[in-house]
Structure formats: structure tokens, C-alpha cells
Design a protein around this motif. Structure first.
Motif, short mmCIF file in Angstrom:
data_model
loop_
_atom_site.label_atom_id
_atom_site.label_comp_id
_atom_site.label_asym_id
_atom_site.label_seq_id
_atom_site.Cartn_x
_atom_site.Cartn_y
_atom_site.Cartn_z
N GLN A 174 34.53 -48.42 38.47
CA GLN A 174 34.51 -48.35 39.93
C GLN A 174 35.19 -49.57 40.50
OE1 GLN A 174 30.78 -48.45 38.94
NE2 GLN A 174 30.55 -46.26 38.66
N GLY A 175 35.38 -49.56 41.81
CA GLY A 175 35.84 -50.78 42.49
C GLY A 175 37.33 -50.94 42.59
N THR A 176 38.07 -50.71 41.51
CA THR A 176 39.53 -50.72 41.54
C THR A 176 40.01 -49.64 40.57
OG1 THR A 176 40.12 -52.16 39.66
CG2 THR A 176 39.39 -53.27 41.67
N SER A 177 41.31 -49.40 40.53
CA SER A 177 41.85 -48.35 39.65
C SER A 177 41.66 -48.67 38.17
CB SER A 177 43.34 -48.13 39.95
OG SER A 177 44.08 -49.31 39.72
N THR A 178 41.48 -49.96 37.84
CA THR A 178 41.22 -50.33 36.45
C THR A 178 39.80 -50.89 36.28
OG1 THR A 178 42.23 -52.52 36.78
CG2 THR A 178 43.64 -50.77 35.92
N GLY A 179 38.92 -50.54 37.21
CA GLY A 179 37.52 -50.92 37.09
C GLY A 179 37.20 -52.28 37.68
N ILE A 180 35.93 -52.63 37.55
CA ILE A 180 35.45 -53.91 38.05
C ILE A 180 34.63 -54.58 36.95
CG2 ILE A 180 33.24 -53.13 39.04
CD1 ILE A 180 34.08 -54.81 41.56
N GLN A 181 34.69 -55.90 36.91
CA GLN A 181 34.04 -56.66 35.86
C GLN A 181 32.79 -57.34 36.42
OE1 GLN A 181 36.03 -59.28 32.24
NE2 GLN A 181 36.86 -59.45 34.26
N ILE A 182 31.65 -57.13 35.74
CA ILE A 182 30.37 -57.67 36.18
C ILE A 182 29.90 -58.68 35.13
CG2 ILE A 182 28.00 -57.12 36.85
CD1 ILE A 182 28.99 -54.16 37.14
N THR A 183 29.66 -59.92 35.56
CA THR A 183 29.32 -60.99 34.62
C THR A 183 28.06 -61.71 35.08
OG1 THR A 183 31.67 -61.32 34.17
CG2 THR A 183 30.18 -63.07 33.47
N ALA A 184 27.22 -62.08 34.11
CA ALA A 184 26.01 -62.86 34.40
C ALA A 184 25.95 -64.05 33.46
CB ALA A 184 24.77 -61.99 34.25
N ALA A 185 24.95 -64.90 33.65
CA ALA A 185 24.76 -66.05 32.78
C ALA A 185 24.37 -65.59 31.38
CB ALA A 185 23.68 -66.97 33.35
N LYS A 186 24.46 -66.49 30.40
CA LYS A 186 24.15 -66.14 29.02
C LYS A 186 22.78 -65.48 28.89
CE LYS A 186 26.92 -69.59 26.53
NZ LYS A 186 26.88 -70.72 25.58
N ASP A 187 22.72 -64.46 28.02
CA ASP A 187 21.50 -63.71 27.71
C ASP A 187 20.92 -63.00 28.94
OD1 ASP A 187 19.75 -62.70 25.83
OD2 ASP A 187 18.28 -64.29 26.11
N ASN A 188 21.78 -62.71 29.90
CA ASN A 188 21.37 -61.93 31.08
C ASN A 188 22.08 -60.58 31.08
OD1 ASN A 188 19.70 -63.37 33.55
ND2 ASN A 188 20.62 -64.83 32.14
#
Length: 465
Positions: A436-450
Motif C-alpha cells: 500500500q501507500g505507493t506503487s512499490t509499497g511502503i516500508q514500516i520499521t520499528a526499533a529492535k525486537d519490535n
């Protein structure tokens, strides 16, 4: 999309379908596919396992959630008795003597492997064109690349040839092809899943991860593969991610790197779509905060300095003596030289030469140690960012998938296509591509071990976009 694992499980339990018919249908589709996703079929193994599942159901015994579920394996994982080629000339006839820990856990849970999947040779590439089996073709437009290096894995999921596939992510090799083919792809926290039995590219960032069409299927597969492994000292014991824990969004603040979006290199449509996504998130009452980060050139340079150094070291064992297609020369030194020159791809040789250069006397202090120092600075930057925000969002790629053949002409352009993924690899952070979000997707990142928080926010985005 609904969970394919749950759906097929119910169909098997209710005897609406047989496991044999399901597996045969998938094998037939893989045989007939024209996207170059298959290096080798595991048909004999798959059908034998399917027969056992049907017999178990017929006896009235309960089956586990993953029992009978067909999946694919990127051809860099050991599976005992099967060809493990890394899509390379050097290992085209190599058979695994043992099975990778992550794959064994899936087998123990009853999942059925169908195929060893095409990829860039030894993971060296961002398009799945650097392979002796022919370029992987994009699931949406076969004139475009499938992404890399886990291109075959992403395309197989997108085309429903497999329910899920296990890719490998070093600098974006799960997330980028997932984005190119509109599916989910997770790079978990480094060390959450054992790397034992995965052919090493860059050991400090290599991660085992799943590609699937739903967040729930990603969750199920990650839980099965996770955990400490005495054969991989970087692993740790992680908590199970429950379906309830990712059902309700608890993210209050989202960050994004403004230099990613203000860059001249980003496609205008991807930029516009990403900014529109941020506005939609704001409308839901979530605070959005612009963050400062290292520029793309610094990230790419740091990543490739370290990755090339590690791959030069890791591939030094492949000289035709113990492994691979040996080509005899006039003497032992000549044999080593010819074997490696003739059997490694141009891209792999480029990375080995680059790695040996940065590790050589007179250059290691100036280049390699500087790369390590920058990596520490990047990790510190992330630690500070996650004191201010819960999640970081970014585009997966600055541009749309290139036409097959273009990336091979411009290696530097291929490296720069990783600009938005490599930073999170250097930080060893859990990162998910959502379609979702753009034609090549969206990247979701959290802190380590989250990793749980990443899947939680992905569910939220799925509801609002």
C-alpha cells in the motif's frame, strides 16, 4: 487479503479438498509458469508429504495449522538431499547435506516445500537477473524485473504458485521484490530467526524472512521460524506474536526521513503517493514527524563497503576443492583462478574484488574501518529516532521496477535502487514491506525486537488505505 493459511487449513480439515490435489495443482502451475521462478521442483518430496497429511486427516487425527500448506524456498537455503545452487554456475550440481534451521522448523510444523526459487546468484543483485536460470519476470508486468534478490520467491507468492515463500534479506532482498510484486515481505529483527543453513552473503545483515499475501500469514510463519538456535550464536529467544496483539493499533507517532522524500532521485508519483499516505495517517489522529537521516549516497556506500567485504570473506571457501564445479588448470593456483573466474557471475566477481580491495593493506583503515564507524553512527541515529517516534515509514524504492536488461547495463544504478532499504539493514531493525501507500509499497520499521509493532501498524494501514 484474508489468511490463505487459515483458509486452506479449514478446507483440508473439512475435506473440501485433499492435500494431494492441492499440492499437485500448485506443482502443475509452477511447471507451466513463464516467469522463470523455478530452479528445481521438490515434487517427489512434496507429494509424499501430502499423502501423509491426507492419511492423517482420514484417520480422524487433528492437523496443525501449517500441515499441508505449500511453500517455496529461495535457492540459497539448504534442504537435505535437494539441489541448492544459489542460482550460480559454481553450485549448479550441489546437493545439500543438511537442512537449514528455519526450513526444518517449517517442515516440523508440517508445511510442504514445493520449489527452490530463482534469485540473484548468491543474493548479489536487486533484480533477479544475475542468475543462470534466466531473469525472473515481474508478476504484474513480465517485461519488468521481478526485483531481487528474492525475486522468484516474491513472484511465486504474487501468482499464487506458493502460499508463502521464504526469502533472504541482506540489504532489501525481501522487501524490494515484495514491493515490486505487491505482496508483504518481512525482514525481522536480526537474530530473531536462525541463519544456520542459509548461504552467507553478508553475515552481519543477512536475515531469514517470509513473503506472503496477508499480515496474518506473515505472523504465523515468523512465529514458527523464530527462536534461539545453538548453531547460530546471533539468535535470541523472542516472544510469540499473537493475533490479538496486532489487532489494535497502539502507534501514536510516526516518523519519516525528509531527505528520502526531498531527494531528486525519487520518482514524482512515488513521492506524491507517499505524502498522501502521511496525510491520511494524520487524519486518523496520529502525529507525523519529519526526521533527519544520512543521505542516500552515504547509506549505499556504507552498506556496500561492508557487504562486499563480508561476501569476499564468505565466498573464499568456494574454490572447487570442497564445493562446486571444479575446472582443472595447470597447477593448483591456476585451478583456483579458473574455477572462480568461469563459475562466478560478473556481479559476484565485482563484489569479491571490491570486498578484497576494502580489506587490503593500505585501504582497510581508510575505507573498511570508516564503514564500521558510520554503521555505529547509523545505529545511534535510530536509537535517538525511536525515542521520539514509534514507527518510521518510508518508500521501499525511489523508483518503479526497471525493464529487464536495464539493470545489468548500469550496476551503479542497481546499487542506488537499494537506497531506502539498506539503512534499516545496517541498523538490524524489523522492517516490513506492505503493498500500500505507493506503487512499490511502503516500508514500516520499528526499533529492535519490535516486530509485533510493525505487524500491528501494517494492520492499521491495511484498514485505512
Amino acid at each position: 487479503m484474508e489468511s490463505q493459511i487459515h483458509k486452506i487449513h479449514q478446507q483440508l480439515v473439512s475435506k473440501e479438498i485433499t492435500c494431494m490435489s492441492l499440492i499437485q495443482e500448485k506443482l502443475n502451475a509452477l511447471k507451466e509458469n513463464t516467469h522463470n521462478t523455478v530452479n528445481s521442483l521438490l515434487d517427489k518430496m512434496a507429494l509424499e508429504l501430502a499423502e501423509r497429511v491426507d492419511a492423517k486427516i482420514e484417520s480422524g487425527a487433528a492437523i496443525g495449522l501449517l500441515e499441508g500448506i505449500p511453500f517455496g524456498i529461495k535457492d540459497v537455503y539448504m534442504v537435505q538431499g535437494t539441489y541448492t545452487t544459489a542460482s550460480s554456475q559454481l553450485l549448479k550440481n550441489y546437493k545439500s547435506a543438511y537442512t537449514a534451521t528455519a526450513i526444518q522448523k517449517l517442515l516440523d510444523a508440517g508445511a510442504i516445500p514445493l520449489v527452490k526459487e530463482n534469485c540473484d546468484s548468491f543474493g548479489h543483485g536487486s533484480s533477479s537477473e544475475n542468475t543462470i536460470f534466466g531473469a525472473v519476470k515481474n508478476a504484474i508486468n513480465p517485461n519488468l524485473v521481478g526485483g531481487g534478490s528474492s525475486g522468484g520467491s516474491a513472484v511465486n507468492v504474487a501468482k499464487d504458485y506458493t502460499v508463502f515463500s521464504i526469502g533472504g534479506d541482506t540489504g532489501g532482498s525481501i522487501r524490494q521484490p515484495a514491493g515490486y510484486n505487491n505482496v508483504y515481505g518481512l525482514k525481522p529483527t536480526y537474530g530473531r530467526i536462525s541463519r544456520f543453513g542459509l548461504m552467507a552473503y553478508a553475515s552481519s545483515t543477512d536475515c531469514v524472512g517470509p513473503i506472503a499475501k496477508s499480515i496474518e500469514d506473515i505472523r504465523i510463519v515468523v512465529n514458527v521460524m523464530s527462536g534461539r538456535d545453538i548453531k547460530d550464536q546471533t539468535t535470541y529467544e523472542s516472544k510469540i506474536i499473537t493475533d490479538g496483539s496486532i489487532a489494535k493499533n497502539q502507534v501514536k507517532t510516526v516518523g519519516y526521513f525528509k531527505n528520502f522524500i526531498e531527494s531528486d532521485a525519487i520518482n514524482p508519483e512515488i513521492k506524491e503517493d507517499f505524502l498522501n499516505t502521511l496525510e491520511t495517517i494524520k487524519e486518523k489522529g496520529i502525529q507525523v514527524k519529519a526526521l533527519d537521516f544520512f543521505d542516500s549516497d552515504t547509506l549505499v556506500s556504507t552498506y556496500y563497503t561492508l557487504a562486499m567485504a563480508e561476501t569476499a570473506s564468505n565466498l573464499s571457501r568456494l574454490d572447487g576443492t570442497n564445493y562446486g564445479n571444479r575446472i582443472e588448470g595447470e597447477n593448483l593456483k591456476d585451478t583456483y583462478s579458473i574455477t572462480r573466474s568461469k563459475n562466478f557471475s560478473e556481479e559476484t566477481k565485482r563484489r569479491i574484488v571490491g570486498g578484497n580491495q576494502v580489506l587490503s593493506q593500505g585501504f582497510s583503515d581508510e575505507i573498511y574501518l570508516k564503514g564500521l564507524n558510520l554503521r555505529d553512527q547509523i545505529a545511534t541515529n535510530f536509537e535517538n529516532d525511536f525515542k521520539e517516534v514509534d514507527i518510521i515509514l518510508s518508500p521501499v524504492t525511489p523508483n518503479t521496477p526497471p525493464i529487464i536488461g536495464d539493470s545489468l547495463k548500469e550496476p551503479l544504478a542497481m546499487y542506488l535502487s537499494d537506497a531506502y532499504t539498506v539503512g534499516f539493514s545496517l541498523g538490524q531493525l524489523p522492517t516490513l514491506t506492505a503493498p500500500q501507500g505507493t506503487s512499490t509499497g511502503i516500508q514500516i520499521t520499528a526499533a529492535k525486537d519490535n516486530d509485533e509493532k510493525v505487524l500491528q501498524f501494517a494492520n492499521f494501514l491495511n484498514d485505512i488505505l
